[in-house]
Design an enzyme around this catalytic site. Structure first.
Site, PDB file in Angstrom:
ATOM      1  N   HIS A  31     -12.710  26.427 -34.114  1.00 33.24           N
ATOM      2  CA  HIS A  31     -12.261  25.844 -35.379  1.00 33.24           C
ATOM      3  C   HIS A  31     -13.306  24.859 -35.874  1.00 33.24           C
ATOM      4  CE1 HIS A  31      -9.101  23.931 -37.986  1.00 33.24           C
ATOM      5  NE2 HIS A  31      -9.853  22.856 -37.772  1.00 33.24           N
ATOM      6  N   ASP A  33     -14.646  22.559 -39.474  1.00 35.48           N
ATOM      7  CA  ASP A  33     -14.280  22.070 -40.802  1.00 35.48           C
ATOM      8  C   ASP A  33     -15.464  21.847 -41.724  1.00 35.48           C
ATOM      9  OD1 ASP A  33     -11.274  21.359 -41.239  1.00 35.48           O
ATOM     10  OD2 ASP A  33     -11.662  20.795 -39.165  1.00 35.48           O
ATOM     11  N   GLU A 134      -5.779  25.892 -42.617  1.00 37.06           N
ATOM     12  CA  GLU A 134      -5.260  24.796 -41.797  1.00 37.06           C
ATOM     13  C   GLU A 134      -4.167  24.035 -42.544  1.00 37.06           C
ATOM     14  OE1 GLU A 134      -6.748  21.050 -39.043  1.00 37.06           O
ATOM     15  OE2 GLU A 134      -8.146  21.957 -40.455  1.00 37.06           O
ATOM     16  N   HIS A 161      -0.085  20.892 -41.282  1.00 35.85           N
ATOM     17  CA  HIS A 161      -1.098  19.904 -40.921  1.00 35.85           C
ATOM     18  C   HIS A 161      -0.292  18.684 -40.479  1.00 35.85           C
ATOM     19  CE1 HIS A 161      -4.664  17.202 -41.300  1.00 35.85           C
ATOM     20  NE2 HIS A 161      -5.191  18.251 -40.693  1.00 35.85           N
ATOM     21  N   HIS A 207      -0.823  21.126 -34.550  1.00 31.75           N
ATOM     22  CA  HIS A 207      -0.200  20.254 -35.558  1.00 31.75           C
ATOM     23  C   HIS A 207       1.317  20.383 -35.665  1.00 31.75           C
ATOM     24  CE1 HIS A 207      -3.698  18.347 -37.527  1.00 31.75           C
ATOM     25  NE2 HIS A 207      -4.325  19.486 -37.331  1.00 31.75           N
ATOM     26  N   HIS A 228      -6.941  24.096 -32.146  1.00 34.08           N
ATOM     27  CA  HIS A 228      -7.690  22.881 -31.783  1.00 34.08           C
ATOM     28  C   HIS A 228      -6.721  21.838 -31.240  1.00 34.08           C
ATOM     29  CE1 HIS A 228      -6.515  22.538 -35.971  1.00 34.08           C
ATOM     30  NE2 HIS A 228      -6.835  21.260 -36.040  1.00 34.08           N
ATOM     31  N   ASP A 297     -13.273  21.401 -33.370  1.00 35.61           N
ATOM     32  CA  ASP A 297     -12.834  20.568 -34.490  1.00 35.61           C
ATOM     33  C   ASP A 297     -13.987  19.763 -35.072  1.00 35.61           C
ATOM     34  OD1 ASP A 297     -10.987  19.837 -36.369  1.00 35.61           O
ATOM     35  OD2 ASP A 297      -9.864  18.464 -35.116  1.00 35.61           O
TER      36      ASP A 297
END
Length: 399
Positions: A31, A33, A134, A161, A207, A228, A297
């Protein structure tokens, strides 16, 4: 699959310590970002950034090559405060920037939507670039939107999230910071899981609340992932996965991809590579090496461990696992084989389409219209009232 090879043994100095000289190809599916960094730093204007020279992020093309990454899930993330506003539009823009990123760097990235594509990218010596959304707020409580995201290439969705949606509770419920709004998953939430199974989209439980973890693991026809998240038994943070859930993931043949965020590694603002490896060891001890993956992450967190400062550092973590007597096969499983197995099984699950609507009262707000629902609009009420007045006038004229 990429092999991890122990080519030789040697001795260092007079200490008698055995040191492995390691040569290996890596392929962490994880994962990342970076797309959000492109949004926040450049407003997705790719002509204003060069991923070969960008140095203000954990991720760029030279770091990817140094880290020997062969596959990566780019996160199409938008913040929780877009919920009930423009979350869908902003998510589409993040999906768009991932597509354009692959188009701009075709020698380095290959857009991928299947387990087969991952292997094809590897044969071409390119990094397979996949998309994960996400946050369930990105589908705006609409199965049609979920299906559209799949058509655009999304292959996993994190159900929440750090906010509840109208159909699923997030991890902050377990801390008492957020109230439970759905008792885990609502009835519509269960339909979301069914539709993701039907589509062949991986269900991501990072999450979510612990109750949601158990509900999904109980009802999903396909294996699930934690894209993650780390081990609660090492760091008791509610974003991490408790031991009993690790065992359920094992039964479901899913995968937990270890997060490198310091706060989830040590429950403090400092961490190091060895402490990340402790999470790998713990998950392996509780549920076996078959459920472990690399979550990373990177570019989604502010603090990363010493020794894992960016994506180029993956070989150091592999070396640490080997130093801890992980076998070559176990390391290969964690690097990508486990996630690839889950992906293949998810692709095999197919059911009938669910055309289910979330109850209007669960999503009613001033920004949403009610078309398609059996809810009279204010315009319809006025029209009915005008008809009634006409009838009354007609009756009065007869008197």
């Amino acid at each position: 699959w990429p092999k991890v090879r122990n080519l030789s043994q040697s001795r260092e100095g007079d200490t008698g310590t055995s040191v492995r000289r390691l040569h290996f190809d890596l392929s962490p599916c994880r994962h990342n970002d970076l797309p959000w960094q492109l949004r926040s730093k450049f407003n997705n204007q790719l002509n204003n950034v060069d991923l070969n020279t960008l140095n203000s992020t954990h991720t760029n093309i030279p770091k990817i090559k140094a880290g020997r990454l062969a596959a990566q899930f780019w996160a199409a993330y938008v913040p929780c405060d877009t919920q009930n506003k423009d979350a869908v539009r902003q998510t589409l823009e993040q999906i768009d920037v991932i597509h354009r990123m692959c188009e701009k760097y075709p020698e380095d990235f290959m857009f991928a939507t299947s387990s087969r594509d991952i292997m094809e990218a590897f044969t071409q010596n390119k990094m397979a670039s996949l998309i994960g959304v996400e946050g369930g707020h990105s589908m705006d409580s609409s199965l049609a939107t979920l299906r559209t995201l799949y058509q655009l290439g999304v292959r996993y969705m994190t159900l929440t999230h750090s906010c509840n949606t109208p159909w699923v509770d997030n991890w902050l419920v377990d801390t008492g910071s957020d109230p439970s709004e759905n008792n885990g998953l609502s009835d519509f939430g269960f339909q979301v899981i069914k539709e993701m199974n039907r589509l062949g989209m991986m269900v991501d439980l990072a999450h979510v609340s612990e109750r949601v973890m158990k509900q999904v693991l109980n009802v999903s026809e396909a294996p699930v992932i934690f894209s993650h998240s780390s081990a609660y038994g090492v760091c008791p943070h509610k974003r991490n996965v408790p031991d009993d859930i690790l065992k359920l993931v094992k039964e479901k043949e899913g995968v937990v991809m270890v997060n490198f965020y310091n706060d989830y590694v040590t429950c403090s603002d400092k961490a190091n590579l060895s402490q990340v490896a402790d999470h790998f060891d713990h998950i392996k001890k509780v549920a076996g090496a078959s459920i472990i993956g690399f979550g990373g992450d990177y570019d989604g967190v502010e603090r990363v461990p010493e020794g894992l400062e960016n994506v180029s550092k993956y070989p150091a973590l592999v070396a640490e696992l080997l130093r801890r007597n992980w076998t070559n096969e176990e390391v290969q499983m964690a690097l990508g084989k486990n996630l690839l197995r889950v992906f293949e099984k998810v692709e095999q699950v197919r059911t009938h389409r669910n055309d289910v609507l979330i109850p209007y009262e669960r999503v009613k707000n001033t920004c949403r219209t009610s078309y398609g629902y059996d809810v009279p609009s204010s315009g319809g009420d006025l029209l009915a009232l005008s008809h009634l007045l006409l009838v009354l006038c007609a009756l009065l004229s007869l008197l």
